[in-house]
Design a protein around this motif. Structure first.
Motif, PDB file in Angstrom:
ATOM      1  N   TYR A 263     -53.661  70.131  -8.422  1.00 44.70           N
ATOM      2  CA  TYR A 263     -54.032  68.961  -9.232  1.00 44.70           C
ATOM      3  C   TYR A 263     -55.341  68.360  -8.735  1.00 44.70           C
ATOM      4  CZ  TYR A 263     -52.992  64.973 -12.264  1.00 44.70           C
ATOM      5  OH  TYR A 263     -53.029  64.027 -13.255  1.00 44.70           O
ATOM      6  N   THR A 299     -43.248  74.744 -11.871  1.00 47.41           N
ATOM      7  CA  THR A 299     -44.399  74.497 -12.729  1.00 47.41           C
ATOM      8  C   THR A 299     -45.253  75.755 -12.783  1.00 47.41           C
ATOM      9  OG1 THR A 299     -46.222  72.949 -13.200  1.00 47.41           O
ATOM     10  CG2 THR A 299     -45.923  73.620 -10.889  1.00 47.41           C
ATOM     11  N   ASP A 307     -51.861  69.099 -17.975  1.00 43.33           N
ATOM     12  CA  ASP A 307     -51.572  67.727 -17.558  1.00 43.33           C
ATOM     13  C   ASP A 307     -52.830  67.013 -17.098  1.00 43.33           C
ATOM     14  OD1 ASP A 307     -49.574  65.714 -17.214  1.00 43.33           O
ATOM     15  OD2 ASP A 307     -49.752  65.976 -15.057  1.00 43.33           O
ATOM     16  N   ARG A 310     -54.729  66.062 -20.197  1.00 46.70           N
ATOM     17  CA  ARG A 310     -54.066  64.955 -20.905  1.00 46.70           C
ATOM     18  C   ARG A 310     -54.374  63.614 -20.241  1.00 46.70           C
ATOM     19  NH1 ARG A 310     -49.594  62.074 -20.035  1.00 46.70           N
ATOM     20  NH2 ARG A 310     -48.983  63.392 -18.271  1.00 46.70           N
ATOM     21  N   LYS A 311     -54.173  63.523 -18.945  1.00 50.39           N
ATOM     22  CA  LYS A 311     -54.369  62.253 -18.248  1.00 50.39           C
ATOM     23  C   LYS A 311     -55.822  61.795 -18.313  1.00 50.39           C
ATOM     24  CE  LYS A 311     -50.486  62.432 -15.004  1.00 50.39           C
ATOM     25  NZ  LYS A 311     -49.736  63.535 -15.606  1.00 50.39           N
ATOM     26  N   TRP A 346     -49.824  66.018 -27.438  1.00 51.65           N
ATOM     27  CA  TRP A 346     -49.425  65.245 -26.262  1.00 51.65           C
ATOM     28  C   TRP A 346     -48.707  63.952 -26.615  1.00 51.65           C
ATOM     29  CZ3 TRP A 346     -55.078  65.782 -24.232  1.00 51.65           C
ATOM     30  CH2 TRP A 346     -55.227  67.004 -23.565  1.00 51.65           C
TER      31      TRP A 346
END
Length: 357
Positions: A263, A299, A307, A310-311, A346
């Motif tokens: 991440y 995951t 993700d 999206r964030k 999303w």
């Protein structure tokens, strides 16, 4: 006691302490390791010796975009102690690690409107600073007390532990001087270590009497320091930087283990997200190992990429006035149509819905 190494050349997985990164989590710029290399060069300790078993090269350590872990830093310190570094070198390293080396975290500390705010901020956002101890502070009578709680001592030898305690004492001493001025000195230092032949050096380096065989490692300052205003104090700037640090802390807590490392890696370059093969190489892993270990954390690389997009996309749309095309580019989409489809998938809504929320 040697720090364990996994089959990919990094420190073996170790459970992170509550609120702190795991030993393997590569979230930090390499400034601390680089400082260690420079500090021990005059003692004849070569960079290759410092970096042995870390999985890092000198070029990577000199690259500010390289991500490193707490475990790699502990290995570097273990290496130099084994190569003949002395406790005086711990003070040298601590004196060179100025707040300017800590990115947003360091700049926010320098901009603290009061030193009480400095103390609070340093503790709250310490996980951004390649921590080897847990910072705590309290006021007690006529002193403000820093406490350095050892959280990785079970993976360190006694000599490395002693080296890092002295280094942390000097780092905090340096940071206070960076912010409040050279006249602000501690009144005493407490070491949860036996007294040794370096005690005289401790008192000189910390500009205060030192007590040994204590219950905790602490640095005591006059209580009046809490109400002082740092020379660079600026409440507005500090608020802006705190928002950035809060976001960084939140991102680091969204995932743990290897997922967290991936991440953080992707957040560094969201507009040019690396392939899984490239990401694995940057993490010092084989692609099949990365896939297997992510699967063990329930995951996939693709899910983390999605993700991250999206964030970041939602954050850009809600907090900036960038065009939809620019937002699409910033999060790695080829055009705005792909971004609009992703937003629908999303959220079930539209870009207009997000911007009006």
């Amino acid at each position: 006691m040697a720090i364990l190494i996994d089959d990919e050349g990094g420190p073996a997985t170790h459970n992170g302490r509550a609120g702190f990164p795991s030993l393997n989590q590569r979230s930090f710029a390499p400034f601390k390791i680089s400082t260690v290399i420079d500090a021990v060069a005059s003692r004849g300790i070569a960079p290759a010796t410092v970096l042995d078993r870390t999985g890092l090269t000198l070029d990577e350590v000199r690259d500010p975009h390289t991500l490193t872990s707490i475990g790699q830093y502990l290995i570097a310190c273990e290496n130099i102690v084994a190569a003949g570094a002395e406790f005086a070198d711990a003070f040298t390293i601590g004196s060179r690690l100025h707040l300017s080396a800590y990115g947003m975290y360091g700049y926010a500390l320098m901009c603290s409107p009061t030193m009480r705010d400095f103390f609070d901020f340093a503790v709250r956002y310490q996980p951004l600073a390649t921590p080897t101890v847990r910072l705590e502070w309290r006021s007690e009578g006529d002193v403000a007390i820093w406490r350095f709680r050892e959280i990785y001592r079970d993976v360190m030898s006694s000599d490395v532990r002693t080296f890092l305690v002295r280094q942390q004492m000097k780092m905090t001493y340096t940071h206070i001087r960076d912010t409040a001025g050279a006249d602000n000195l501690p009144v005493r230092a407490l070491f949860a270590l036996p007294e040794d032949p370096y005690a005289t050096t401790d008192a000189h380096e910390l500009s205060c009497p030192c007590l040994y065989a204590q219950e905790a490692n602490e640095l005591h300052y006059p209580i009046g320091i809490l109400d002082q205003t740092p020379e660079l104090g600026n409440r507005l700037t500090r608020t802006m930087l705190e928002e950035t640090c809060e976001r960084l802390i939140g991102q680091s807590r969204m995932s743990s283990g290897l997922s967290g490392e991936v991440y953080q890696l992707l957040l560094n370059a969201p507009s040019q997200l690396p392939s899984m093969t490239t990401a694995a190489a940057q993490l010092g892993l084989q692609e099949r190992t990365l896939r297997r270990r992510l699967a063990a954390e329930n995951t996939t690389y693709g899910a983390i990429v999605d993700d991250v997009r999206r964030k970041l996309a939602i954050e850009y749309l809600q907090t900036t006035r960038m065009s939809v095309d620019d937002v699409a580019w910033k999060v790695g989409f080829s055009d705005s149509a792909n971004l609009r489809r992703a937003i629908r998938r999303w959220t079930g809504g539209t870009i207009t819905d997000i911007r009006s929320a």
